[in-house]
Design a protein around this motif. Structure first.
Motif, mmCIF file in Angstrom:
data_model
loop_
_atom_site.group_PDB
_atom_site.id
_atom_site.type_symbol
_atom_site.label_atom_id
_atom_site.label_comp_id
_atom_site.label_asym_id
_atom_site.label_seq_id
_atom_site.Cartn_x
_atom_site.Cartn_y
_atom_site.Cartn_z
ATOM 1 N N SER A 77 62.156 58.224 62.523
ATOM 2 C CA SER A 77 61.540 57.711 61.172
ATOM 3 C C SER A 77 60.346 58.168 60.929
ATOM 4 O O SER A 77 59.609 58.210 60.909
ATOM 5 C CB SER A 77 62.153 56.232 60.744
ATOM 6 O OG SER A 77 61.174 55.846 61.528
ATOM 7 N N LYS A 78 60.150 57.911 59.065
ATOM 8 C CA LYS A 78 58.871 58.339 58.687
ATOM 9 C C LYS A 78 57.396 57.388 59.554
ATOM 10 O O LYS A 78 56.978 57.750 59.525
ATOM 11 C CB LYS A 78 58.942 58.004 57.725
ATOM 12 C CG LYS A 78 58.570 57.158 56.428
ATOM 13 C CD LYS A 78 58.265 56.833 55.336
ATOM 14 C CE LYS A 78 58.704 55.380 54.677
ATOM 15 N NZ LYS A 78 58.261 56.096 52.964
ATOM 16 N N ASP A 79 57.486 56.165 60.047
ATOM 17 C CA ASP A 79 57.684 55.016 60.522
ATOM 18 C C ASP A 79 56.852 55.153 62.149
ATOM 19 O O ASP A 79 55.736 54.177 63.038
ATOM 20 C CB ASP A 79 56.530 53.728 59.986
ATOM 21 C CG ASP A 79 56.800 53.569 58.409
ATOM 22 O OD1 ASP A 79 55.608 54.929 58.049
ATOM 23 O OD2 ASP A 79 57.171 53.298 57.148
ATOM 24 N N ALA A 80 58.190 55.655 62.522
ATOM 25 C CA ALA A 80 58.483 55.515 63.881
ATOM 26 C C ALA A 80 56.950 56.066 65.029
ATOM 27 O O ALA A 80 56.300 56.744 64.494
ATOM 28 C CB ALA A 80 59.026 56.364 64.780
ATOM 29 N N LYS A 81 56.716 55.423 65.866
ATOM 30 C CA LYS A 81 55.531 55.476 66.411
ATOM 31 C C LYS A 81 55.440 55.589 68.139
ATOM 32 O O LYS A 81 54.808 57.098 68.433
ATOM 33 C CB LYS A 81 54.767 54.305 67.294
ATOM 34 C CG LYS A 81 54.167 53.126 66.535
ATOM 35 C CD LYS A 81 53.579 53.586 65.001
ATOM 36 C CE LYS A 81 53.435 53.015 64.076
ATOM 37 N NZ LYS A 81 52.644 53.380 63.079
ATOM 38 N N LEU A 82 56.855 56.571 68.235
ATOM 39 C CA LEU A 82 57.112 56.971 69.624
ATOM 40 C C LEU A 82 56.717 58.875 69.160
ATOM 41 O O LEU A 82 55.677 59.026 70.732
ATOM 42 C CB LEU A 82 58.613 57.765 69.714
ATOM 43 C CG LEU A 82 58.918 57.866 71.153
ATOM 44 C CD1 LEU A 82 58.223 57.577 72.254
ATOM 45 C CD2 LEU A 82 60.543 58.373 71.415
ATOM 46 N N LEU A 83 56.510 59.745 69.106
ATOM 47 C CA LEU A 83 56.455 61.246 69.096
ATOM 48 C C LEU A 83 55.143 60.892 68.835
ATOM 49 O O LEU A 83 53.895 62.044 69.795
ATOM 50 C CB LEU A 83 56.774 61.779 67.533
ATOM 51 C CG LEU A 83 58.118 62.274 67.018
ATOM 52 C CD1 LEU A 83 58.249 63.598 66.248
ATOM 53 C CD2 LEU A 83 58.489 62.758 68.898
ATOM 54 N N SER A 84 53.873 59.942 68.050
ATOM 55 C CA SER A 84 52.599 60.063 68.253
ATOM 56 C C SER A 84 52.113 59.862 70.170
ATOM 57 O O SER A 84 51.264 60.146 70.506
ATOM 58 C CB SER A 84 51.872 59.038 67.611
ATOM 59 O OG SER A 84 52.274 57.457 67.985
ATOM 60 N N GLY A 85 52.845 59.570 70.806
ATOM 61 C CA GLY A 85 52.029 59.260 72.497
ATOM 62 C C GLY A 85 52.416 60.709 73.193
ATOM 63 O O GLY A 85 51.473 60.572 73.880
ATOM 64 N N SER B 248 61.522 61.130 55.358
ATOM 65 C CA SER B 248 62.691 61.067 54.186
ATOM 66 C C SER B 248 63.624 59.476 54.484
ATOM 67 O O SER B 248 63.776 59.005 54.098
ATOM 68 C CB SER B 248 64.156 61.338 53.696
ATOM 69 O OG SER B 248 64.928 61.764 54.898
ATOM 70 N N LEU B 249 63.656 59.022 56.167
ATOM 71 C CA LEU B 249 63.748 57.789 56.815
ATOM 72 C C LEU B 249 63.168 56.418 56.182
ATOM 73 O O LEU B 249 62.139 56.203 57.456
ATOM 74 C CB LEU B 249 64.649 58.199 58.684
ATOM 75 C CG LEU B 249 65.454 59.360 58.124
ATOM 76 C CD1 LEU B 249 66.009 59.497 60.167
ATOM 77 C CD2 LEU B 249 66.623 58.509 57.809
ATOM 78 N N GLY B 250 63.486 56.303 55.314
ATOM 79 C CA GLY B 250 62.589 54.788 55.082
ATOM 80 C C GLY B 250 63.733 53.512 56.095
ATOM 81 O O GLY B 250 64.872 54.031 56.377
ATOM 82 N N PRO B 251 62.829 52.764 55.663
ATOM 83 C CA PRO B 251 62.907 51.421 56.243
ATOM 84 C C PRO B 251 65.049 51.340 55.491
ATOM 85 O O PRO B 251 65.425 51.750 54.527
ATOM 86 C CB PRO B 251 62.369 50.265 55.819
ATOM 87 C CG PRO B 251 62.083 50.628 54.475
ATOM 88 C CD PRO B 251 61.758 52.390 54.977
ATOM 89 N N LEU B 252 65.971 50.540 55.717
ATOM 90 C CA LEU B 252 67.380 50.178 55.851
ATOM 91 C C LEU B 252 67.167 49.196 54.805
ATOM 92 O O LEU B 252 66.114 47.903 55.172
ATOM 93 C CB LEU B 252 68.123 50.449 56.899
ATOM 94 C CG LEU B 252 69.091 51.540 57.176
ATOM 95 C CD1 LEU B 252 67.790 52.074 57.999
ATOM 96 C CD2 LEU B 252 69.995 51.241 58.600
#
Length: 311
Positions: A276-284, A56-60
């Motif tokens: 946030s839904k588009d962040a990449k860190l967890l894919s690391g 649910s965390l989209g751009p501000l």
């Protein structure tokens, strides 16, 4: 609240923040909420893979960040940081924030000529600098009232990394630093679109947690939004902060460079750090496992080759 009263409140707040900040571990002597043993819910923290994705965390929504505001802004050396007071006209909302927040100032944290100085870290890595855009909840008449609200402030944090090319937009600030080299000095800055400083194509990639101010009075009233993609400046622009800004007044008997103005890392304890839904860190995390598997496979091939060569 009139603009003049708001500015006076901001100035008073900054005076409080500038008191006795040389040693973060000693802040508790004057500001009890800064005491190093009262660790719960303090900032900054380390960001790692122990985070939870929130779809649910989209751009501000950054209202007015693309516009050139009227009047003038003020750049100030307060002895602990360089602060750009931006006046009225900009606000932050959406992206899971509980209200609309009015933008009041931005400031910087840095290290030294040979050390990094961001406040937050990513997998224990400290970036060269960190920029904070401070926003106050719109329902409050002043910062004093906001400090009594657990979500009274929303701070947007941006890591700053270094490349060889100059950041022309960052020049709006860096070119003025010589005018605020010493504590107490101020200079006027012609307003510019604040969005030009930010990683505008990656503003939906961020981390969210609830914490505190990283300077006295260390109030636990901040909704933190930390952006994943850093701002890039040049080595010479970084050096202007680490070598040419002083924490003492110009006529001081001994001038002291303003360096390493960041607070120590605090435990997250039971706090949830959201991605946030588009962040990449967890894919690391998957990438890290894959890399380990590939390295192990290559090692097995190498050992097998050594065995065959000895036969």
């Amino acid at each position: 609240m009139h603009q003049e009263e708001t500015q006076q409140t901001v100035v008073s707040f900054i005076k409080v923040l500038t008191a006795e900040r040389r040693d973060p571990y000693a802040w508790g002597d004057m500001f009890p909420s800064c005491h190093p043993f009262l660790e719960e819910h303090h900032s900054p923290i380390n960001l790692d893979h122990q985070m939870i994705r929130n779809e649910s965390l989209g751009p501000l929504h950054l209202e007015g960040f693309d516009a050139i505001q009227t009047g003038h802004w003020t750049l100030k050396n307060d002895g602990h940081s360089v602060i750009l007071q931006v006046g009225s006209g900009m606000s932050v909302s959406g992206g899971g924030l509980p209200d609309v927040y009015h933008t009041i100032q931005l400031h910087f944290h840095w290290g030294g000529p040979a050390t990094n100085g961001s406040e937050h870290t990513v997998d224990r890595r400290r970036y060269p600098m960190e920029m904070h855009i401070v926003n106050m909840k719109s329902i409050h008449p002043n910062l004093t009232a906001a400090l009594d609200d657990p979500t009274g402030l929303a701070v947007l944090g941006f890591f700053i990394d270094v490349v060889y090319a100059e950041n022309l937009h960052f020049g709006h600030i860096s070119q003025k630093l010589s005018s605020v080299a010493y504590k107490g000095q101020t200079t006027k800055v012609k307003p510019f679109p604040l969005m030009s400083l930010l990683p505008k194509h990656n503003m939906s990639q961020y981390y969210r947690y609830y914490g505190s101010l990283t300077t006295p009075p260390c109030s636990r009233v901040v909704v933190w939004t930390l952006y994943e993609v850093p701002i890039y400046i040049s080595w010479s622009q970084l050096a202007q902060f680490t070598s040419q800004i002083f924490s003492t007044e110009e006529d001081a008997e001994q001038v002291t460079p303003l360096q390493n103005n960041f607070r120590h890392i605090h435990p997250t304890f039971s706090r949830i750090v959201s991605v946030s839904k588009d962040a990449k860190l967890l894919s690391g995390t998957a990438g890290s496992s894959l890399s380990s598997a590939v390295l192990l496979h290559l090692l097995q091939i190498l050992l097998l080759g050594c065995l065959i060569s000895e036969l």
